[in-house]
Design an enzyme around this catalytic site. Structure first.
Site, PDB file in Angstrom:
ATOM      1  N   ASP A   8      -8.215  -0.299   9.507  1.00  0.00           N
ATOM      2  CA  ASP A   8      -6.591  -0.368   9.635  1.00  0.00           C
ATOM      3  C   ASP A   8      -6.285   0.390  11.104  1.00  0.00           C
ATOM      4  O   ASP A   8      -6.976   1.552  11.469  1.00  0.00           O
ATOM      5  CB  ASP A   8      -5.964   0.731   8.680  1.00  0.00           C
ATOM      6  CG  ASP A   8      -6.104   0.050   7.238  1.00  0.00           C
ATOM      7  OD1 ASP A   8      -6.418  -1.087   7.100  1.00  0.00           O
ATOM      8  OD2 ASP A   8      -5.716   0.945   6.409  1.00  0.00           O
ATOM      9  N   ASP A 129       1.804  -5.880  -2.424  1.00  0.00           N
ATOM     10  CA  ASP A 129       1.401  -4.236  -2.136  1.00  0.00           C
ATOM     11  C   ASP A 129       2.625  -3.785  -3.193  1.00  0.00           C
ATOM     12  O   ASP A 129       3.885  -4.033  -3.266  1.00  0.00           O
ATOM     13  CB  ASP A 129       1.692  -3.659  -1.011  1.00  0.00           C
ATOM     14  CG  ASP A 129       0.715  -4.336   0.096  1.00  0.00           C
ATOM     15  OD1 ASP A 129      -0.367  -4.531  -0.146  1.00  0.00           O
ATOM     16  OD2 ASP A 129       1.369  -4.344   1.074  1.00  0.00           O
TER      17      ASP A 129
END
Length: 245
Positions: A8, A129
């Site tokens: 990330d 998500d």
């Protein structure tokens, strides 16, 4: 079952967040390309990369770091974060990204996802998500009224390669994957589902190797791998053994 190590990107560094909170970022590496190379040497088959800054900005921000990763490794890289236009999809695939992940735009502009999946078969994934079962977008800053399964069903006939499902409450918390939610989503869709968010230990890997997870396409691991809770070689061997069986 493919186990994807995660990188990330925030400010050009490899970080992990807690529940998607940018204020709770822990830096694990300053050189994303070197980290990607390390993962490749450990035997991983593919890499999951998210441009966190891009997810909030609505456009790629850490392009230089992504390009450095692509130049350093040979295994496939899937990339998400701020990809919301066809030109961005085309650009990343041309640079060597194997699969582009579309998140916010999947909710805001589903026709864009369908067009991209038609244009690039097997190279488009949808990131779903969820917070309390509802789809969150804009870098998880906004929560919609749409259920995760309902969003996934919108792309059943679109040629989408995979759904990457993240339970936000578990992401970065080392509390274990949301097996119940992920397995249920996998049964609700014909699109392959990849589990994400909270993978904490070898016990989670063993659970992924269980028969009721056989229909899942993969899982993503982040913090547990970085802080040593997960042994890469042992985890990969366990999942390889499941495939052989």
């Amino acid at each position: 079952m493919i186990l994807y190590p995660a990188i990330d990107l925030k400010g050009g560094q490899c970080v992990r967040l807690k529940q998607g909170d940018m204020a709770q970022a822990t830096v694990f590496a300053d050189d994303p390309a070197a980290q990607a190379t390390a993962f490749e040497r450990q035997g991983f088959e593919a890499l999951h990369v998210v441009d966190l800054d891009g997810a909030f900005a609505g456009r790629p921000v850490n392009a230089a770091a992504v390009e450095a990763i692509l130049g350093a490794v040979r295994f496939p890289v899937q990339l998400g974060g701020g990809i919301r236009r066809m030109a961005q999809v085309e650009g990343w695939l041309a640079r060597g990204v194997a699969r582009v992940i579309i998140g916010t735009a999947a909710l805001r502009d589903p026709d864009f996802v369908r067009a991209a999946a038609r244009a690039f078969p097997g190279q488009i994934a949808v990131g779903i998500d969820a917070r309390d079962g509802k789809v969150a977008v804009e870098g998880w800053a906004e929560t919609s009224d749409l259920d995760a399964a309902e969003l996934g069903r919108r792309f059943e006939d679109a040629g989408v390669a995979a759904i990457i499902y993240t339970n936000i409450a578990r992401d970065g918390m080392l509390s274990g994957l949301d097996f119940a939610g992920t397995i249920a989503l996998g049964h609700a869709l014909t699109i392959p589902v990849i589990a994400s968010g909270g993978l904490a230990s070898m016990a989670d890997v063993a659970r992924l190797a269980a028969p009721d997870c056989a229909h899942l396409a993969g899982a993503i691991t982040g913090r547990a791998l970085y802080d040593g809770r997960l042994d890469a070689g042992e985890a990969l061997a366990m999942l390889k053994g499941r495939r052989a069986a």
